[in-house]
Motif scaffolding. Structure first.
Motif, mmCIF file in Angstrom:
data_model
loop_
_atom_site.group_PDB
_atom_site.id
_atom_site.type_symbol
_atom_site.label_atom_id
_atom_site.label_comp_id
_atom_site.label_asym_id
_atom_site.label_seq_id
_atom_site.Cartn_x
_atom_site.Cartn_y
_atom_site.Cartn_z
ATOM 1 N N SER A 100 0.836 -1.205 0.000
ATOM 2 C CA SER A 100 0.000 0.000 0.000
ATOM 3 C C SER A 100 0.868 1.251 0.000
ATOM 4 O O SER A 100 0.542 2.251 -0.644
ATOM 5 C CB SER A 100 -0.911 0.002 1.227
ATOM 6 N N ARG A 101 1.983 1.192 0.691
ATOM 7 C CA ARG A 101 2.892 2.337 0.772
ATOM 8 C C ARG A 101 3.478 2.669 -0.596
ATOM 9 O O ARG A 101 3.578 3.843 -0.971
ATOM 10 C CB ARG A 101 4.001 2.058 1.785
ATOM 11 N N THR A 102 3.861 1.645 -1.332
ATOM 12 C CA THR A 102 4.441 1.871 -2.649
ATOM 13 C C THR A 102 3.441 2.540 -3.576
ATOM 14 O O THR A 102 3.770 3.494 -4.298
ATOM 15 C CB THR A 102 4.908 0.534 -3.259
ATOM 16 N N ALA A 103 2.195 2.043 -3.573
ATOM 17 C CA ALA A 103 1.159 2.630 -4.420
ATOM 18 C C ALA A 103 0.840 4.053 -3.980
ATOM 19 O O ALA A 103 0.662 4.958 -4.812
ATOM 20 C CB ALA A 103 -0.098 1.762 -4.378
ATOM 21 N N ALA A 104 0.780 4.280 -2.677
ATOM 22 C CA ALA A 104 0.452 5.610 -2.157
ATOM 23 C C ALA A 104 1.568 6.609 -2.465
ATOM 24 O O ALA A 104 1.297 7.789 -2.707
ATOM 25 C CB ALA A 104 0.209 5.538 -0.654
ATOM 26 N N ARG A 105 2.806 6.135 -2.458
ATOM 27 C CA ARG A 105 3.930 7.028 -2.758
ATOM 28 C C ARG A 105 3.798 7.592 -4.170
ATOM 29 O O ARG A 105 4.005 8.794 -4.398
ATOM 30 C CB ARG A 105 5.248 6.281 -2.584
ATOM 31 N N ALA A 106 3.422 6.729 -5.105
ATOM 32 C CA ALA A 106 3.220 7.190 -6.478
ATOM 33 C C ALA A 106 2.019 8.131 -6.570
ATOM 34 O O ALA A 106 2.037 9.123 -7.314
ATOM 35 C CB ALA A 106 3.020 5.986 -7.403
ATOM 36 N N GLU A 107 0.983 7.853 -5.789
ATOM 37 C CA GLU A 107 -0.227 8.677 -5.796
ATOM 38 C C GLU A 107 0.042 10.077 -5.267
ATOM 39 O O GLU A 107 -0.399 11.077 -5.849
ATOM 40 C CB GLU A 107 -1.305 7.986 -4.956
ATOM 41 N N ALA A 129 2.035 11.870 4.425
ATOM 42 C CA ALA A 129 0.882 11.787 3.530
ATOM 43 C C ALA A 129 0.792 10.415 2.878
ATOM 44 O O ALA A 129 -0.298 9.850 2.724
ATOM 45 C CB ALA A 129 0.970 12.877 2.456
ATOM 46 N N VAL A 130 1.927 9.860 2.507
ATOM 47 C CA VAL A 130 1.962 8.528 1.899
ATOM 48 C C VAL A 130 1.374 7.493 2.851
ATOM 49 O O VAL A 130 0.569 6.637 2.454
ATOM 50 C CB VAL A 130 3.411 8.157 1.513
ATOM 51 N N GLU A 131 1.785 7.551 4.122
ATOM 52 C CA GLU A 131 1.288 6.583 5.104
ATOM 53 C C GLU A 131 -0.228 6.676 5.265
ATOM 54 O O GLU A 131 -0.922 5.664 5.362
ATOM 55 C CB GLU A 131 1.974 6.799 6.455
ATOM 56 N N VAL A 132 -0.744 7.904 5.294
ATOM 57 C CA VAL A 132 -2.181 8.086 5.488
ATOM 58 C C VAL A 132 -2.962 7.608 4.264
ATOM 59 O O VAL A 132 -3.970 6.890 4.386
ATOM 60 C CB VAL A 132 -2.506 9.559 5.788
ATOM 61 N N VAL A 133 -2.506 7.991 3.071
ATOM 62 C CA VAL A 133 -3.194 7.565 1.858
ATOM 63 C C VAL A 133 -3.157 6.047 1.732
ATOM 64 O O VAL A 133 -4.166 5.399 1.398
ATOM 65 C CB VAL A 133 -2.564 8.233 0.617
ATOM 66 N N GLY A 134 -2.000 5.453 2.021
ATOM 67 C CA GLY A 134 -1.892 4.000 1.963
ATOM 68 C C GLY A 134 -2.827 3.318 2.931
ATOM 69 O O GLY A 134 -3.470 2.308 2.593
ATOM 70 N N ALA A 135 -2.915 3.859 4.144
ATOM 71 C CA ALA A 135 -3.794 3.268 5.154
ATOM 72 C C ALA A 135 -5.262 3.403 4.761
ATOM 73 O O ALA A 135 -6.058 2.476 4.963
ATOM 74 C CB ALA A 135 -3.545 3.934 6.506
#
Length: 214
Positions: A100-107, A129-135
């Motif tokens: 999820s973190r990898t996908a969120a980082r790109a997002e 922000a990456v951690e929150v979006v991934g979660a």
């Protein structure tokens, strides 16, 4: 002023001031005699910053010293100095798994590109922000993450307010103190006001009560 007067004006005990002097956080005063020195308003401003870094920002002495060193570096511009102060308030907690973190980082990176925000990818706020979006996506609340741009746009005026307050400060120490205190306590204030606004809008949407004036 003498060290006792500096202590009274700053609210920092004399032993603590002496400790800050030994640790290089506070510049030495002007020597006026054996074991005596005179301090001025610049020392008072620096003490306010030190308290903000340690008591509000939660920094160690070593980390606070790094921020102080950045302030005193003539080769750093104001933007980089304040960036160093801003990073003291960063809080990054692991919320999601690596996939999820990898996908969120790109997002998040794509959002920054769309908005044209001049933010380094190594900024701690990016990681947060990456951690929150991934979660959010991991927990099945992707509809919130889908509004990422909308949330970012809504925060633009708040950032403008922050800059207005910041630029009203008369010196770099006061500006750095404002960054630390404003980010740590300001985040709490914004969260509280958001909850109050949610309560008001909930009353409007679900309870049939008249909308508040805006």
């Amino acid at each position: 002023m003498r060290i006792g007067e500096l202590s009274k004006a700053s609210g920092v005990s004399t032993p603590t001031i002496k400790y800050y002097l030994r640790e290089g956080l506070l510049p030495k005063g002007e020597a006026t005699g054996h074991n005596q020195a005179r301090y001025d308003d610049a020392h008072l401003r620096r003490l306010r910053l030190i308290r903000a870094l340690i008591e509000v920002g939660g920094l160690s002495i070593a980390s606070a010293r790094e921020v102080i060193a950045a302030l005193d570096d003539p080769d750093l511009g104001t933007h980089k100095i304040l960036g160093a102060a801003q990073h003291t308030a960063a809080r990054s907690i692991a919320f999601c798994d690596e996939e999820s973190r990898t996908a969120a980082r790109a997002e998040v990176a794509a959002m920054l590109d769309r908005l044209g925000w001049r933010v380094g990818r190594d900024n701690p706020a990016v990681s947060a922000a990456v951690e929150v979006v991934g979660a959010l996506r991991q927990l099945g609340h992707g509809d919130i993450a889908d509004r990422l741009d909308d949330y970012a746009h809504a925060l633009g005026p708040i950032a403008e307010l922050d800059m207005a307050v910041l630029t009203s400060r008369g010196d770099i120490d006061s500006m750095a103190e404002t960054v630390v205190v404003g980010n740590v306590l300001g985040d709490e204030l914004i969260a509280a006001l958001r909850h109050l606004a949610q309560t008001d809008r909930s009353a409007e949407f679900f309870s049939g009560r008249p909308a508040s004036s805006r």
